[in-house]
Write a protein that holds these residues in place. Structure first.
Motif, PDB file in Angstrom:
ATOM      1  N   GLU A 162       0.828  -1.213   0.000  1.00  0.00           N
ATOM      2  CA  GLU A 162       0.000   0.000   0.000  1.00  0.00           C
ATOM      3  C   GLU A 162       0.859   1.258   0.000  1.00  0.00           C
ATOM      4  O   GLU A 162       0.516   2.263  -0.636  1.00  0.00           O
ATOM      5  CB  GLU A 162      -0.926  -0.015   1.222  1.00  0.00           C
ATOM      6  N   ILE A 197       2.056   1.705  -3.572  1.00  0.00           N
ATOM      7  CA  ILE A 197       0.982   2.198  -4.448  1.00  0.00           C
ATOM      8  C   ILE A 197       0.757   3.696  -4.229  1.00  0.00           C
ATOM      9  O   ILE A 197       0.573   4.462  -5.181  1.00  0.00           O
ATOM     10  CB  ILE A 197      -0.314   1.400  -4.193  1.00  0.00           C
ATOM     11  N   LEU A 198       0.816   4.126  -2.967  1.00  0.00           N
ATOM     12  CA  LEU A 198       0.667   5.561  -2.673  1.00  0.00           C
ATOM     13  C   LEU A 198       1.849   6.356  -3.227  1.00  0.00           C
ATOM     14  O   LEU A 198       1.679   7.485  -3.696  1.00  0.00           O
ATOM     15  CB  LEU A 198       0.556   5.773  -1.162  1.00  0.00           C
ATOM     16  N   LYS A 254       3.528   5.640  -5.943  1.00  0.00           N
ATOM     17  CA  LYS A 254       3.293   5.785  -7.381  1.00  0.00           C
ATOM     18  C   LYS A 254       2.264   6.876  -7.653  1.00  0.00           C
ATOM     19  O   LYS A 254       2.379   7.628  -8.616  1.00  0.00           O
ATOM     20  CB  LYS A 254       2.815   4.447  -7.967  1.00  0.00           C
ATOM     21  N   GLU A 255       1.256   6.964  -6.773  1.00  0.00           N
ATOM     22  CA  GLU A 255       0.237   7.996  -6.926  1.00  0.00           C
ATOM     23  C   GLU A 255       0.840   9.378  -6.685  1.00  0.00           C
ATOM     24  O   GLU A 255       0.510  10.347  -7.390  1.00  0.00           O
ATOM     25  CB  GLU A 255      -0.906   7.735  -5.941  1.00  0.00           C
ATOM     26  N   LEU A 256       1.742   9.464  -5.718  1.00  0.00           N
ATOM     27  CA  LEU A 256       2.407  10.739  -5.418  1.00  0.00           C
ATOM     28  C   LEU A 256       3.232  11.213  -6.611  1.00  0.00           C
ATOM     29  O   LEU A 256       3.211  12.392  -6.983  1.00  0.00           O
ATOM     30  CB  LEU A 256       3.304  10.575  -4.184  1.00  0.00           C
ATOM     31  N   LYS A 292       2.751  10.703  -9.674  1.00  0.00           N
ATOM     32  CA  LYS A 292       1.910  11.126 -10.797  1.00  0.00           C
ATOM     33  C   LYS A 292       1.489  12.592 -10.705  1.00  0.00           C
ATOM     34  O   LYS A 292       1.092  13.185 -11.705  1.00  0.00           O
ATOM     35  CB  LYS A 292       0.650  10.257 -10.851  1.00  0.00           C
ATOM     36  N   GLN A 293       1.559  13.175  -9.509  1.00  0.00           N
ATOM     37  CA  GLN A 293       1.106  14.561  -9.332  1.00  0.00           C
ATOM     38  C   GLN A 293       2.011  15.527 -10.097  1.00  0.00           C
ATOM     39  O   GLN A 293       3.237  15.402 -10.069  1.00  0.00           O
ATOM     40  CB  GLN A 293       1.086  14.930  -7.846  1.00  0.00           C
ATOM     41  N   SER A 340      -0.298  17.856  -2.913  1.00  0.00           N
ATOM     42  CA  SER A 340      -0.010  16.440  -2.687  1.00  0.00           C
ATOM     43  C   SER A 340       0.209  16.105  -1.214  1.00  0.00           C
ATOM     44  O   SER A 340       0.512  14.952  -0.889  1.00  0.00           O
ATOM     45  CB  SER A 340       1.241  16.025  -3.485  1.00  0.00           C
ATOM     46  N   ILE A 378      -1.487  12.907   0.322  1.00  0.00           N
ATOM     47  CA  ILE A 378      -0.894  11.626  -0.094  1.00  0.00           C
ATOM     48  C   ILE A 378       0.374  11.370   0.703  1.00  0.00           C
ATOM     49  O   ILE A 378       0.594  10.261   1.210  1.00  0.00           O
ATOM     50  CB  ILE A 378      -0.588  11.619  -1.604  1.00  0.00           C
ATOM     51  N   SER A 428      -0.462  10.321   4.195  1.00  0.00           N
ATOM     52  CA  SER A 428      -0.919   8.922   4.250  1.00  0.00           C
ATOM     53  C   SER A 428       0.258   7.955   4.189  1.00  0.00           C
ATOM     54  O   SER A 428       0.291   6.939   4.894  1.00  0.00           O
ATOM     55  CB  SER A 428      -1.882   8.634   3.090  1.00  0.00           C
TER      56      SER A 428
END
Length: 517
Positions: free
Chosen positions: A25, A28-29, A31-33, A35-36, A95, A98, A101
Motif C-alpha cells: 500500500e 501504491i501511494l 506511485k500515486e504521489l 503522478k502529481q 499532494s 498523499i 498517508s
C-alpha cells in the motif's frame, strides 16, 4: 562426497512470493504521489522526499528483520520525512494528503513485530537439514539469533563468507537479485552465489507485489564452450519479460548535482570564515548512512593515490578485517574510518612527529618554509605560468592538481628526487634542495613507520569488536589509545558514492567528516 559436489552444480532455484499488503500500500501511494504534476524530482524538496521513501521501501523489501527492530537508518529517514511533511503543509502543496498517508502507513508498519519474509520461509524449512541464510550487514544479527534459536544445523553467512569451501543442503536469499548487483560500484563477482552454488537448493524469498524481470542463467562448468558461465558475460541474468511492478522501480537514486551544490556551498561558507584559503584537492565523495541531527554527513578521499582505511569481513573468514583501499575501490556497505575527535590533524602526522622526537619541530619548519616559498611564487606568477616553468625546469608531472597538492600542508615531497629539485629551483631554494630533500625523506619515513603502527593498533582494536554487534550500525566509535592523545576513530557505513569527483579543501580529505547543509 562427489555426488554431493556434483548435485550442487545444478541447484534448484525455488521462488517464494510472500504476501504483505501494508508495504504494498505504501508503494501504491508512492506511485500515486509521483503522478502529481507538482512532484518534480529536480526540485530539492521532492528529491529529498522521494529519496527517503525509496530508501525505506528498498531496505524493508530486502531485509527479513522484524519491522519494529531497532534501526537508526529507518528512524532517521522517517524523521526526515516528517520534517518534509511540515514543509509540505507550509508550502501548501496539493499532494500533502498523499504524503501524509504514506508517512502514517510507514509509522504503523514500523511498530509491527512481524518479519514476514523470514516467518513465511521457516515454515517450509527442515530443521534437520543444513540451511544457510545469506545475510547482509542489516540482517546479519537477526538471522544469526534466529538460526541459533531454531536449529543447530542452521547457519548465517555473508556473501563474501560463502567464498569458502562449505556446502549446504539449502541456501536462502531474501529480497531481489538487484540488491546484490545494482549500481556502478556493486561487486559483479558475487555471481558465484548462483553460478557456482554452495547448495542443492536456493530459496529466493521476496514480497509478492515486487516482480523481478530477471532470473540467473546457470550453466555447468562442464557444459559446451558457448554456454559456460565464466566467459566475461556482463550480466548473468536473463530477462523474463515485463511486469507492472519491478524491483528497480524504487531503487534509491540520488540527485548527484544537489550534493555537489551542497559541497560548493559548504566550501564557500568555510572560506568566508577563514583567513587563509586552503588549496583544493580533487576527491571522491562518500555519503554516509549516519546523520547528525538529520543533516547528511560526507567523507572525502583524495584522488592523488591516497588509500583509506575500511572495515568489513573482506576475506570471508567470519571476523572483521581492516584493509587499505584506493577510494575507487570503496563502495556501499563498507565502513570507512575517519578521525572524529581530537586535534585537527591527521593521526598519522601526530604519530610520525612522536617518532621524529625532538627533531620533529625543526623538520616540520623546513617543510613549512619550502611550501611557503613555493606558494608565494605560484601566487605571484599564476598557476598556469607556474606549470609551464616547472615543466621547463624538468618537472613533467606539473599540472594544476599536482601543484596545488605540493603546496598543501599535508604533502611531504614528490616521488622522484629530480622532480623535487626542479620544484626547489622554481621556489628559489636550488642550493638547499639536497638538504631539504633529505629532511623530507626523514619525515616520509616517519609517516611510513606511523602507518604500520596505526595499522597494528587498529587491528588490535577491531579484534575486540563482535562482528554481530558491529553489523547493522551506521557508525562505530572507539578510542585509539588510552596512553597517547590520539583522539577517537569512527567507522562510518557508506551509503552512496558520488560518481563524479569534486574539488574540496585539502583539509577535508585527511580527517573527519563534513556536514552538507
Amino acid at each position: 562426497m562427489l555426488d554431493k559436489l556434483w548435485s550442487i552444480q545444478e541447484p534448484q532455484i525455488i521462488e517464494r512470493k510472500i504476501q504483505f499488503e501494508p508495504l504494498e500500500e505504501v508503494y501504491i501511494l508512492l506511485k500515486e504521489l509521483i503522478k502529481q504534476n507538482e512532484v518534480v524530482r529536480t526540485e530539492e524538496f521532492w528529491d529529498i522526499t522521494l529519496y527517503c521513501i525509496n530508501k525505506i521501501l528498498w531496505k524493508w523489501s530486502g531485509t527479513p528483520n522484524p519491522f519494529s527492530q531497532e534501526d537508526s537508518y529507518i528512524d532517521d529517514n522517517i524523521l526526515e520525512l516528517e520534517n518534509q511533511l511540515k514543509l509540505a503543509v507550509e508550502f501548501e502543496y496539493n499532494s500533502t494528503p498523499i504524503l501524509q498517508s504514506i508517512i502514517e502507513k510507514i509509522n504503523i508498519i514500523r511498530l509491527k513485530a512481524q518479519s514476514p519474509l523470514f516467518e513465511a520461509e521457516v515454515e517450509h524449512l527442515d530443521k534437520q537439514r543444513r540451511v544457510c541464510f545469506i545475510a547482509n550487514a542489516d540482517s546479519y544479527n537477526f538471522l544469526l539469533a534466529e538460526a541459533k534459536r531454531l536449529s543447530r544445523k542452521w547457519v548465517v553467512r555473508t556473501p563474501t563468507e560463502l567464498r569458502g569451501d562449505d556446502t549446504f543442503d539449502e541456501l536462502v536469499f531474501f529480497g531481489q537479485f538487484r540488491s546484490l548487483f545494482y549500481g556502478k560500484f556493486s561487486d559483479p563477482t558475487l555471481e558465484f552465489i548462483f553460478t557456482s552454488s554452495r547448495a542443492e537448493k536456493i530459496y529466493w524469498v521476496h514480497y509478492e507485489w515486487i516482480s523481478s524481470n530477471w532470473s540467473p542463467s546457470i550453466n555447468l562448468i562442464g557444459s559446451k564452450e558457448a554456454t559456460r558461465p565464466f566467459r566475461g558475460k556482463k550480466n548473468i541474468f536473463i530477462s523474463t519479460g515485463k511486469n507492472s511492478i519491478q524491483d528497480l522501480d524504487f531503487v534509491p537514486k540520488i540527485d548527484e548535482q544537489r550534493y555537489v551544490n551542497l559541497i560548493n556551498k559548504s566550501i564557500s561558507e568555510e572560506e568566508e570564515t577563514q583567513e587563509i584559503t586552503q588549496s583544493l584537492d580533487e576527491a571522491f565523495c562518500f555519503l554516509l548512512s549516519e546523520k547528525r541531527e538529520g543533516i547528511q554527513l560526507a567523507a572525502f578521499v583524495s584522488t592523488d593515490g591516497s588509500k583509506a582505511l575500511a572495515i568489513s569481513d573482506f576475506d570471508g573468514d567470519g571476523t572483521l578485517d581492516i584493509w587499505r583501499f584506493l577510494p575507487e575501490q570503496l563502495g556501499k556497505g563498507m565502513y570507512i574510518l575517519r578521525r572524529t575527535q581530537g586535534a585537527d590533524r591527521d593521526v598519522i602526522e601526530i604519530m610520525a612527529d612522536e617518532n621524529l622526537g625532538s627533531e620533529a619541530l625543526i623538520l616540520r619548519n623546513v617543510q613549512k618554509r619550502w611550501k611557503s616559498e613555493l606558494s608565494n611564487k605560484v601566487n605571484k606568477i599564476g598557476i598556469e605560468e607556474a606549470i609551464k616553468e616547472l615543466k621547463d625546469k624538468g618537472c613533467p608531472p606539473a599540472n594544476r592538481g599536482n601543484v596545488l597538492r605540493w603546496m598543501s600542508k599535508s604533502n611531504i615531497k614528490t616521488r622522484r628526487q629530480s622532480h623535487f629539485y626542479a620544484l626547489m629551483d622554481f621556489a628559489g631554494l636550488k642550493s638547499e634542495a639536497p638538504e631539504i630533500w633529505n629532511d623530507m625523506r626523514r619525515i616520509s619515513a616517519a609517516h611510513t613507520q606511523a602507518g604500520f603502527e596505526l595499522d597494528s593498533m587498529l587491528k588490535s582494536k577491531i579484534e575486540e569488536i563482535d562482528a554481530a554487534i558491529f553489523y547493522g550500525n551506521t557508525s562505530y566509535e572507539f578510542t585509539l589509545s588510552e596512553e597517547q592523545n590520539l583522539g577517537t576513530i569512527t567507522a562510518f557505513s557508506i551509503e552512496e558514492r558520488l560518481e563524479s569527483t569534486v574539488e574540496v579543501p585539502s583539509g577535508w580529505t585527511s580527517w573527519g567528516v563534513r556536514e552538507l547543509t
